[in-house]
Structures are given as C-alpha cells and as structure tokens.
Design a protein around this motif. Structure first.
Motif, PDB file in Angstrom:
ATOM      1  N   PHE A  27       0.828  -1.210   0.000  1.00  0.00           N
ATOM      2  CA  PHE A  27       0.000   0.000   0.000  1.00  0.00           C
ATOM      3  C   PHE A  27       0.860   1.258   0.000  1.00  0.00           C
ATOM      4  O   PHE A  27       0.622   2.198  -0.763  1.00  0.00           O
ATOM      5  N   SER A  28       1.868   1.280   0.878  1.00  0.00           N
ATOM      6  CA  SER A  28       2.662   2.500   1.029  1.00  0.00           C
ATOM      7  C   SER A  28       3.437   2.842  -0.234  1.00  0.00           C
ATOM      8  O   SER A  28       3.549   4.015  -0.610  1.00  0.00           O
ATOM      9  N   ILE A  29       3.988   1.841  -0.921  1.00  0.00           N
ATOM     10  CA  ILE A  29       4.746   2.120  -2.142  1.00  0.00           C
ATOM     11  C   ILE A  29       3.824   2.667  -3.227  1.00  0.00           C
ATOM     12  O   ILE A  29       4.172   3.619  -3.939  1.00  0.00           O
ATOM     13  N   ASP A  30       2.634   2.084  -3.359  1.00  0.00           N
ATOM     14  CA  ASP A  30       1.671   2.637  -4.318  1.00  0.00           C
ATOM     15  C   ASP A  30       1.294   4.062  -3.934  1.00  0.00           C
ATOM     16  O   ASP A  30       1.140   4.939  -4.795  1.00  0.00           O
ATOM     17  N   PHE A  31       1.133   4.310  -2.636  1.00  0.00           N
ATOM     18  CA  PHE A  31       0.805   5.651  -2.140  1.00  0.00           C
ATOM     19  C   PHE A  31       1.923   6.630  -2.482  1.00  0.00           C
ATOM     20  O   PHE A  31       1.662   7.762  -2.924  1.00  0.00           O
ATOM     21  N   ILE A  32       3.170   6.212  -2.272  1.00  0.00           N
ATOM     22  CA  ILE A  32       4.311   7.075  -2.585  1.00  0.00           C
ATOM     23  C   ILE A  32       4.362   7.388  -4.082  1.00  0.00           C
ATOM     24  O   ILE A  32       4.651   8.530  -4.481  1.00  0.00           O
ATOM     25  N   LYS A  33       4.062   6.400  -4.911  1.00  0.00           N
ATOM     26  CA  LYS A  33       4.080   6.632  -6.357  1.00  0.00           C
ATOM     27  C   LYS A  33       3.008   7.637  -6.778  1.00  0.00           C
ATOM     28  O   LYS A  33       3.207   8.396  -7.723  1.00  0.00           O
ATOM     29  N   ARG A  34       1.879   7.629  -6.091  1.00  0.00           N
ATOM     30  CA  ARG A  34       0.791   8.555  -6.414  1.00  0.00           C
ATOM     31  C   ARG A  34       0.923   9.886  -5.676  1.00  0.00           C
ATOM     32  O   ARG A  34       0.121  10.799  -5.894  1.00  0.00           O
ATOM     33  N   PHE A  35       1.902   9.974  -4.811  1.00  0.00           N
ATOM     34  CA  PHE A  35       2.027  11.106  -3.902  1.00  0.00           C
ATOM     35  C   PHE A  35       2.003  12.462  -4.608  1.00  0.00           C
ATOM     36  O   PHE A  35       1.277  13.373  -4.161  1.00  0.00           O
ATOM     37  N   PRO A  36       2.766  12.673  -5.673  1.00  0.00           N
ATOM     38  CA  PRO A  36       2.772  14.003  -6.290  1.00  0.00           C
ATOM     39  C   PRO A  36       1.376  14.491  -6.678  1.00  0.00           C
ATOM     40  O   PRO A  36       1.065  15.676  -6.507  1.00  0.00           O
ATOM     41  N   GLN A  37       0.542  13.592  -7.175  1.00  0.00           N
ATOM     42  CA  GLN A  37      -0.802  13.982  -7.583  1.00  0.00           C
ATOM     43  C   GLN A  37      -1.766  14.037  -6.397  1.00  0.00           C
ATOM     44  O   GLN A  37      -2.512  15.013  -6.223  1.00  0.00           O
ATOM     45  N   ASP A  38      -1.751  12.990  -5.565  1.00  0.00           N
ATOM     46  CA  ASP A  38      -2.720  12.913  -4.471  1.00  0.00           C
ATOM     47  C   ASP A  38      -2.481  13.949  -3.392  1.00  0.00           C
ATOM     48  O   ASP A  38      -3.412  14.377  -2.700  1.00  0.00           O
ATOM     49  N   MET A  39      -1.242  14.350  -3.181  1.00  0.00           N
ATOM     50  CA  MET A  39      -0.928  15.344  -2.161  1.00  0.00           C
ATOM     51  C   MET A  39      -0.822  16.749  -2.735  1.00  0.00           C
ATOM     52  O   MET A  39      -0.415  17.690  -2.032  1.00  0.00           O
ATOM     53  N   ALA A  40      -1.167  16.921  -4.001  1.00  0.00           N
ATOM     54  CA  ALA A  40      -1.111  18.237  -4.627  1.00  0.00           C
ATOM     55  C   ALA A  40      -2.065  19.206  -3.928  1.00  0.00           C
ATOM     56  O   ALA A  40      -3.141  18.818  -3.466  1.00  0.00           O
ATOM     57  N   ILE A  41      -1.648  20.450  -3.847  1.00  0.00           N
ATOM     58  CA  ILE A  41      -2.476  21.517  -3.283  1.00  0.00           C
ATOM     59  C   ILE A  41      -2.578  22.622  -4.323  1.00  0.00           C
ATOM     60  O   ILE A  41      -1.558  23.091  -4.838  1.00  0.00           O
ATOM     61  N   ASP A  42      -3.805  22.990  -4.669  1.00  0.00           N
ATOM     62  CA  ASP A  42      -4.037  23.997  -5.712  1.00  0.00           C
ATOM     63  C   ASP A  42      -3.322  23.614  -7.006  1.00  0.00           C
ATOM     64  O   ASP A  42      -2.680  24.456  -7.663  1.00  0.00           O
ATOM     65  N   SER A  43      -3.414  22.323  -7.346  1.00  0.00           N
ATOM     66  CA  SER A  43      -2.848  21.769  -8.585  1.00  0.00           C
ATOM     67  C   SER A  43      -1.323  21.783  -8.620  1.00  0.00           C
ATOM     68  O   SER A  43      -0.721  21.520  -9.663  1.00  0.00           O
ATOM     69  N   GLU A  44      -0.686  22.088  -7.482  1.00  0.00           N
ATOM     70  CA  GLU A  44       0.778  22.077  -7.407  1.00  0.00           C
ATOM     71  C   GLU A  44       1.231  20.704  -6.917  1.00  0.00           C
ATOM     72  O   GLU A  44       0.986  20.336  -5.765  1.00  0.00           O
TER      73      GLU A  44
ATOM     74  N   ALA B  41       3.171  17.536  -5.365  1.00  0.00           N
ATOM     75  CA  ALA B  41       4.046  17.388  -4.196  1.00  0.00           C
ATOM     76  C   ALA B  41       5.112  16.356  -4.527  1.00  0.00           C
ATOM     77  O   ALA B  41       4.974  15.176  -4.209  1.00  0.00           O
ATOM     78  N   HIS B  42       6.166  16.779  -5.178  1.00  0.00           N
ATOM     79  CA  HIS B  42       7.207  15.864  -5.634  1.00  0.00           C
ATOM     80  C   HIS B  42       8.036  15.348  -4.449  1.00  0.00           C
ATOM     81  O   HIS B  42       8.417  16.119  -3.567  1.00  0.00           O
ATOM     82  N   ILE B  43       8.310  14.040  -4.449  1.00  0.00           N
ATOM     83  CA  ILE B  43       9.130  13.466  -3.371  1.00  0.00           C
ATOM     84  C   ILE B  43      10.295  12.640  -3.916  1.00  0.00           C
ATOM     85  O   ILE B  43      10.974  11.958  -3.165  1.00  0.00           O
ATOM     86  N   GLY B  44      10.546  12.699  -5.208  1.00  0.00           N
ATOM     87  CA  GLY B  44      11.755  12.096  -5.769  1.00  0.00           C
ATOM     88  C   GLY B  44      11.811  10.587  -5.675  1.00  0.00           C
ATOM     89  O   GLY B  44      12.870  10.036  -5.339  1.00  0.00           O
ATOM     90  N   TRP B  45      10.712   9.902  -5.971  1.00  0.00           N
ATOM     91  CA  TRP B  45      10.711   8.441  -5.932  1.00  0.00           C
ATOM     92  C   TRP B  45      11.658   7.874  -6.983  1.00  0.00           C
ATOM     93  O   TRP B  45      11.600   8.241  -8.156  1.00  0.00           O
ATOM     94  N   ILE B  46      12.548   6.987  -6.563  1.00  0.00           N
ATOM     95  CA  ILE B  46      13.476   6.310  -7.471  1.00  0.00           C
ATOM     96  C   ILE B  46      13.243   4.813  -7.332  1.00  0.00           C
ATOM     97  O   ILE B  46      13.498   4.229  -6.273  1.00  0.00           O
TER      98      ILE B  46
END
Length: 393
Positions: free
Chosen positions: A71-88, A90-95
C-alpha cells in the motif's frame, strides 16, 4: 497554526510522518472530524523522518509488513498527484531502483521461504543464486554468498519532501497544528481525558494518538501504559567510491550493512544493534572508517577499496525491544481511547501511509478495514508474546 480551541475530536501527539499520516487519513475518512496535531519542533531537527534513508521495500517475512509496503509504495508513487495543493504537485523524488537482500548459505532457505510469502502477496521477487548475483552485479564480491532476493519494484524517496507534503496536505484539509509539548496526560480508569501542554494550555478530546516516535515511551508512561520502545542511535553517511560501477539497488545484508545510490555517490551505513539506548545525537566521526568502510570494501572492492566519506549524521530508530515490529492500536480493556502507532524500528517512513490509515480505520470504524494489523496490537506486549520478522532487519 495556534488556535484558542481547547476541545477536539482527536489529538495526535507527534507531528512527523506518522502523526501527519494519521491526521491525513482521519480527515479523508471523516472531513468533519476536528483533529489537532501537537508538535514541539516545526523544524523537525531531531525527527527520525528527516534523518531516514527514505527506503521502501516489500522484503519482509510478516504478511502484515508486506501488505503495508504494498500500500505505502503505491501511495508514494501517487504522492505528487494525491498530495497536490491547488494543482501544485508534491514531488518526493521516488526512485524505483529496487532492493537487494544478500545472504550466506545458512540463510538462503529462509530467504527462499520469505520470497514465497512476498510473491503470494503480489511482490515481484527475483531470487538470484551466486552466479546470478555475479552476472547482475559484477562489481560485487559474492564468493561468501549463496544468493539474494531482488525486488526491482522497490526503491526510495526524499524523506523531507514526504513529510512536508503529507503535513501540508493534512493542514489543507483542516488539521490544526499546535506548536507545543505535552507534559502530562490526565486519565481515569477507562480513558485519557486531557493533555496538558508546556505552555500551560490543556486540550481535551474524545481520542488521543501517541505518534511520538522515539519519544513515544515517555508519552505512554504519562497514561500508565508501558511501551518497550527505546531510542537507538544510528549513523547515516554520504560517501563516494573511487571508481564508477554498475547501477545498484538498495543493498542490505544480515550484518545490517545497508546503502543505496544517492546523486553522484551513496547513502547508507551499518547499524550497531548493541548501541546503548538513549537520546544521543552525537556523531562518531571515526565510525565510518572503523566499521562501515571495511564492510563496503569487502562487498564491492572495485568501488570502495578507495572511498571518501563526505558527511555523517545521526538519527534515532524507535526500537521495539520486544520484537522489532511496530505497536499499532489502542489499549484495550484499559484506556480504550488511547492509541499508539510507534516502534517501527527503522521502518517507520515506509509504513507510515499504511499505519496511518490503519489507526484512522480503528478510530472511525472500530476495526481494521483494509489490512488486518491486529497482530501488531498492544496485547502482545501485555502478554509478552513477540511477533518477529524472520531473517529481516
């Protein structure tokens, strides 16, 4: 954000990645909940999250940990979109460069058994024998190894961006952050009633959550709830080798050597499990040359016979002394409204999304609805029944 309100539905003690995750999932499940997070240091200078390596992997033996990682890895992969605020975003540099656990002959059957469990739960695992390791990672010395388990879908991210993104998203959903420190908890025989803060303020709530990480034992002690969780100092190093080699995954062995690529070099270390417990952030600047470098040079002589350590920093594991697994749940039969989510023993960042969701489920529904984490409950502590990983650190 400091407000004058002194009554909430849920008060979360600790505002790093675990507390922020609980807050986020509570507001996702019930936007009407009034949730406060108490955090004494908004810079998170000593928080374990910011001093973590950022790894996330499915290489566990307990099914619950594997499912949390899924679950957490899928969450991290979706993080930039799901944690976006005002369409910005949230990049976390997943490698996504994988994990590799390497073992000797005596431990290869265990690794193979673990791989069966991991594969059955949806993880992509490639078992490599000695020749397979040599072919895939030609710079590795493998003569003393039997093989390894390689999980190419695993990887790492930037812990600071992860924390800040989760925290900001929770705040955007209405979570109130209070910069203060809990100094005592008022409770009777059945529930925690209020938290007194260093500022003199008192907060009351229907539910309290201890997400204080390495400080969680002290918080639970205020409620009379013993936790077998201790702060364990560990060092992280940034270093470079004298020769470029093939791209590596996150490499781990049973002696607790663990490192991964980072920019032009590598980040990692070798945890001393016998380190005296305590809140010690001093840095032993000789530790790398004395302990870590010999292990690196042995395993990857082509790269690390010549190595330069550029930086060393210390952090804390919230070490669960009972069995190395987290405590997730409430104090059943005693203080039913007091929840703990701590003791992850170095796996907190990678499991924060799943653990936060689990606590939110318990609070709002009274049960785990997705991953059954009951075996991580406090009852095993009361009964002194460890639930350990098999061959996984």
């Amino acid at each position: 954000m400091n407000t004058s309100r002194n009554r909430f539905d849920v008060v979360i003690i600790g505002g790093a990645i675990m507390g922020s995750s609980v807050a986020y999932f509570l507001k996702q499940r019930d936007p009407a909940l009034e949730v406060a997070v108490i955090e004494p240091d908004p810079t998170y200078e000593f928080a374990s999250t910011l001093r973590a390596s950022g790894g996330a992997r499915r290489l566990f033996s307990c099914p619950e940990n594997i499912e949390m990682s899924n679950f957490s890895i899928d969450f991290i992969k979706r993080f930039p979109q799901d944690m976006a605020i005002d369409s910005e975003p949230a990049h976390i540099g997943w490698i996504e460069q994988g994990y590799l656990f390497i073992v000797n002959d005596a431990n290869m059957p265990m690794l193979e058994d673990n791989a069966k469990t991991q594969t059955a739960l949806g993880a992509e695992i490639r078992l490599l024998d000695r020749d397979g390791l040599r072919q895939q990672f030609p710079s590795m010395f493998v003569d003393d190894l039997a093989g390894g388990a390689w999980s190419p879908g695993d990887g790492w991210c930037d812990p600071n961006s992860f924390l800040q993104g989760m925290r900001k998203k929770a705040k955007s959903l209405g979570v109130e952050t209070i910069r203060d420190k809990v100094v005592s908890l008022a409770h009777d025989k059945t529930a925690v009633r209020s938290a007194s803060l260093e500022s003199g303020r008192t907060l009351s709530a229907e539910t309290f959550v201890n997400a204080a990480g390495a400080w969680s034992s002290g918080i639970s002690a205020m409620a009379g709830m013993p936790l077998p969780i201790s702060p364990l100092r560990r060092f992280e190093h940034y270093f470079t080798g004298h020769r470029k080699i093939e791209p590596l995954p996150y490499v781990k062995d049973l002696a607790r050597l663990a490192f991964r690529p980072e920019g032009q070099g590598y980040s990692g270390g070798l945890v001393n499990s016998d380190e005296p417990r305590g809140f010690n952030f001093d840095v032993d600047h000789d530790y790398f040359e004395r302990v870590v470098w010999p292990a690196l040079a042995h395993r990857f002589p082509a790269a690390f016979e010549g190595v330069k350590c550029h930086r060393t920093w210390s952090g804390l594991y919230e070490q669960c002394e009972l069995d190395g697994n987290p405590i997730i749940g409430n104090w059943q039969g005693r203080l039913e409204n007091f929840y703990v989510v701590s003791g992850f023993s170095g796996h907190g960042m990678m499991h924060a999304p799943a653990a936060g969701r689990g606590i939110a489920e318990l609070i709002t529904a009274g049960r785990f609805e997705t991953i059954d984490l009951a075996r991580f409950g406090y009852r095993r502590v009361e009964e002194n029944v460890p639930y350990r990983e098999r061959g996984i650190l």
